[in-house]
Design a protein around this motif. Structure first.
Motif, PDB file in Angstrom:
ATOM      1  N   ALA A 138       3.537 -11.285  -0.209  1.00 36.08           N
ATOM      2  CA  ALA A 138       3.247  -9.854  -0.226  1.00 36.08           C
ATOM      3  C   ALA A 138       1.788  -9.591  -0.600  1.00 36.08           C
ATOM      4  O   ALA A 138       1.145 -10.362  -1.314  1.00 36.08           O
ATOM      5  CB  ALA A 138       4.180  -9.155  -1.222  1.00 36.08           C
ATOM      6  N   LEU A 139       1.265  -8.460  -0.105  1.00 37.62           N
ATOM      7  CA  LEU A 139      -0.143  -8.111  -0.252  1.00 37.62           C
ATOM      8  C   LEU A 139      -0.314  -6.854  -1.095  1.00 37.62           C
ATOM      9  O   LEU A 139       0.562  -5.981  -1.113  1.00 37.62           O
ATOM     10  CB  LEU A 139      -0.766  -7.860   1.125  1.00 37.62           C
ATOM     11  N   GLU A 140      -1.439  -6.755  -1.758  1.00 38.47           N
ATOM     12  CA  GLU A 140      -1.810  -5.536  -2.466  1.00 38.47           C
ATOM     13  C   GLU A 140      -2.659  -4.669  -1.548  1.00 38.47           C
ATOM     14  O   GLU A 140      -3.477  -5.175  -0.769  1.00 38.47           O
ATOM     15  CB  GLU A 140      -2.582  -5.884  -3.737  1.00 38.47           C
ATOM     16  N   ARG A 141      -2.478  -3.370  -1.640  1.00 40.19           N
ATOM     17  CA  ARG A 141      -3.191  -2.486  -0.705  1.00 40.19           C
ATOM     18  C   ARG A 141      -4.700  -2.504  -0.921  1.00 40.19           C
ATOM     19  O   ARG A 141      -5.468  -2.134  -0.021  1.00 40.19           O
ATOM     20  CB  ARG A 141      -2.657  -1.059  -0.781  1.00 40.19           C
ATOM     21  N   ASP A 142      -5.145  -2.919  -2.101  1.00 40.50           N
ATOM     22  CA  ASP A 142      -6.579  -3.045  -2.355  1.00 40.50           C
ATOM     23  C   ASP A 142      -7.040  -4.497  -2.298  1.00 40.50           C
ATOM     24  O   ASP A 142      -8.133  -4.826  -2.773  1.00 40.50           O
ATOM     25  CB  ASP A 142      -6.933  -2.447  -3.719  1.00 40.50           C
ATOM     26  N   GLY A 143      -6.224  -5.355  -1.713  1.00 38.31           N
ATOM     27  CA  GLY A 143      -6.565  -6.767  -1.626  1.00 38.31           C
ATOM     28  C   GLY A 143      -7.514  -7.085  -0.488  1.00 38.31           C
ATOM     29  O   GLY A 143      -7.863  -6.227   0.327  1.00 38.31           O
ATOM     30  N   PRO A 144      -7.941  -8.344  -0.388  1.00 34.84           N
ATOM     31  CA  PRO A 144      -8.958  -8.721   0.597  1.00 34.84           C
ATOM     32  C   PRO A 144      -8.490  -8.588   2.041  1.00 34.84           C
ATOM     33  O   PRO A 144      -9.327  -8.370   2.937  1.00 34.84           O
ATOM     34  CB  PRO A 144      -9.262 -10.186   0.249  1.00 34.84           C
ATOM     35  N   GLU A 145      -7.201  -8.710   2.308  1.00 33.20           N
ATOM     36  CA  GLU A 145      -6.720  -8.635   3.689  1.00 33.20           C
ATOM     37  C   GLU A 145      -6.905  -7.224   4.260  1.00 33.20           C
ATOM     38  O   GLU A 145      -7.438  -7.057   5.367  1.00 33.20           O
ATOM     39  CB  GLU A 145      -5.248  -9.051   3.759  1.00 33.20           C
ATOM     40  N   LEU A 146      -6.485  -6.214   3.509  1.00 34.66           N
ATOM     41  CA  LEU A 146      -6.671  -4.855   3.996  1.00 34.66           C
ATOM     42  C   LEU A 146      -8.138  -4.441   3.944  1.00 34.66           C
ATOM     43  O   LEU A 146      -8.601  -3.658   4.771  1.00 34.66           O
ATOM     44  CB  LEU A 146      -5.802  -3.879   3.215  1.00 34.66           C
ATOM     45  N   ASP A 147      -8.890  -4.983   2.981  1.00 37.09           N
ATOM     46  CA  ASP A 147     -10.338  -4.739   2.971  1.00 37.09           C
ATOM     47  C   ASP A 147     -10.971  -5.245   4.264  1.00 37.09           C
ATOM     48  O   ASP A 147     -11.836  -4.575   4.851  1.00 37.09           O
ATOM     49  CB  ASP A 147     -10.992  -5.440   1.777  1.00 37.09           C
ATOM     50  N   ARG A 148     -10.536  -6.421   4.710  1.00 36.62           N
ATOM     51  CA  ARG A 148     -11.069  -6.976   5.966  1.00 36.62           C
ATOM     52  C   ARG A 148     -10.736  -6.063   7.141  1.00 36.62           C
ATOM     53  O   ARG A 148     -11.589  -5.809   8.006  1.00 36.62           O
ATOM     54  CB  ARG A 148     -10.480  -8.370   6.197  1.00 36.62           C
ATOM     55  N   LEU A 149      -9.537  -5.539   7.163  1.00 38.71           N
ATOM     56  CA  LEU A 149      -9.163  -4.665   8.273  1.00 38.71           C
ATOM     57  C   LEU A 149      -9.885  -3.323   8.208  1.00 38.71           C
ATOM     58  O   LEU A 149     -10.167  -2.725   9.252  1.00 38.71           O
ATOM     59  CB  LEU A 149      -7.657  -4.468   8.297  1.00 38.71           C
ATOM     60  N   ARG A 150     -10.206  -2.857   7.017  1.00 41.84           N
ATOM     61  CA  ARG A 150     -11.019  -1.642   6.910  1.00 41.84           C
ATOM     62  C   ARG A 150     -12.391  -1.882   7.532  1.00 41.84           C
ATOM     63  O   ARG A 150     -12.944  -1.011   8.223  1.00 41.84           O
ATOM     64  CB  ARG A 150     -11.160  -1.217   5.447  1.00 41.84           C
ATOM     65  N   GLU A 151     -12.949  -3.054   7.274  1.00 40.40           N
ATOM     66  CA  GLU A 151     -14.242  -3.409   7.871  1.00 40.40           C
ATOM     67  C   GLU A 151     -14.133  -3.451   9.391  1.00 40.40           C
ATOM     68  O   GLU A 151     -15.003  -2.933  10.105  1.00 40.40           O
ATOM     69  CB  GLU A 151     -14.714  -4.761   7.350  1.00 40.40           C
ATOM     70  N   VAL A 152     -13.074  -4.070   9.889  1.00 41.78           N
ATOM     71  CA  VAL A 152     -12.874  -4.179  11.331  1.00 41.78           C
ATOM     72  C   VAL A 152     -12.718  -2.797  11.959  1.00 41.78           C
ATOM     73  O   VAL A 152     -13.268  -2.515  13.028  1.00 41.78           O
ATOM     74  CB  VAL A 152     -11.652  -5.066  11.630  1.00 41.78           C
ATOM     75  N   ALA A 153     -11.965  -1.929  11.285  1.00 44.83           N
ATOM     76  CA  ALA A 153     -11.799  -0.567  11.791  1.00 44.83           C
ATOM     77  C   ALA A 153     -13.147   0.143  11.890  1.00 44.83           C
ATOM     78  O   ALA A 153     -13.444   0.812  12.895  1.00 44.83           O
ATOM     79  CB  ALA A 153     -10.852   0.215  10.882  1.00 44.83           C
ATOM     80  N   GLY A 154     -13.960  -0.005  10.861  1.00 45.93           N
ATOM     81  CA  GLY A 154     -15.270   0.625  10.878  1.00 45.93           C
ATOM     82  C   GLY A 154     -16.171   0.069  11.958  1.00 45.93           C
ATOM     83  O   GLY A 154     -16.867   0.819  12.656  1.00 45.93           O
TER      84      GLY A 154
END
Length: 254
Positions: free
Chosen positions: A58-74
């Motif tokens: 399981a992942l945390e919403r402020d973890g590195p995986e979602l951070d990476r996807l925020r970067e990709v979205a941007g």
């Protein structure tokens, strides 16, 4: 210009977050420039097995995986909706809406299915938010079965529903029917993004997934759909269709 949505139908490597993250990033980077919102299936980042191994994945919403996807979205200029198992005070079946420029919104599945019930907690709140598609509601898989959810969202004049799913192949006709019904009863666009492929993990039941991602029109008809291939369904939500259908049926006239 009409908004454009992509239902990115993928297989998932259960318990292998790194592999799944690479898949999502690659698929986003390959999308056409005109795409405004890209949706990935239920638990697309983590997969799911009905035992304690999912707690370790399981992942945390402020973890590195979602951070990476925020970067990709941007970088891509595309909003993303991605499913995963979330670790917080408990475990949740979550879907994160990650904006190209703006805050993240997380929906937690309210109606859990079978093996989820022993390991996960249900979410408490329905979620609507502004997206390039208009006012948008978020649902996950089995939530589709509950007409009361749809009725509540209809009261909010929701223009679109985004639904992430991991529907079993044995019941794929129900997935298609319910997506069309939720479009029709709320008079809105409905985008269902389904997991495809197979779960074949030691210690868990082998499951084949339906795929069959689709975009349903506000009259309940199918605008476009996939079978079981790993593909992106890229659809323009035609201007004027929603307004004409609402004028015709008068659901929101009062």
């Amino acid at each position: 210009m009409s908004p454009t949505v992509a239902a990115c139908q993928t297989a998932v490597d259960d318990l292998d977050v790194e592999s799944n993250l690479e898949t999502v990033v690659a698929r986003v980077e390959a999308l056409p420039d005109r795409v405004d919102v890209a949706c990935f299936p239920e638990q697309a980042l983590t997969g799911f097995v009905p035992d304690d191994r999912i707690a370790e994945t399981a992942l945390e919403r402020d973890g590195p995986e979602l951070d990476r996807l925020r970067e990709v979205a941007g970088e891509a200029g595309i909003d993303l909706l991605v499913g995963y198992v979330e670790r917080d005070d408990a475990l949740y079946n979550a879907a994160a809406y990650l904006r190209a420029d703006g805050p993240t919104t997380v929906y937690r599945k309210r109606h859990l299915w079978a093996g989820e019930r022993e390991l996960l907690e249900p979410g408490e709140s329905l979620v609507t938010l502004e997206t390039p598609l208009g006012r948008t509601g978020l649902l996950t898989c089995y939530d589709l079965n509950f007409v009361a959810e749809s009725a509540t969202l209809a009261d909010k004049r929701v223009d679109a529903l985004l639904v992430v799913g991991a529907w079993p192949a044995t019941h794929s006709d129900n997935w298609r029917l319910l997506l069309r019904a939720r479009a029709l009863d709320g008079v809105r666009w409905t985008v269902g993004t389904g997991r495809t492929g197979r779960r074949d993990v030691e210690g868990a039941r082998v499951t084949d997934y339906a795929g069959r991602s689709l975009v349903a029109r506000p009259d309940g008809g199918i605008r476009a759909e996939l079978d079981t291939d790993e593909r992106d369904l890229v659809v323009d939500l035609e201007d004027g269709v929603l307004e004409r259908q609402r004028d015709l049926v008068g659901v929101f006239a009062e």
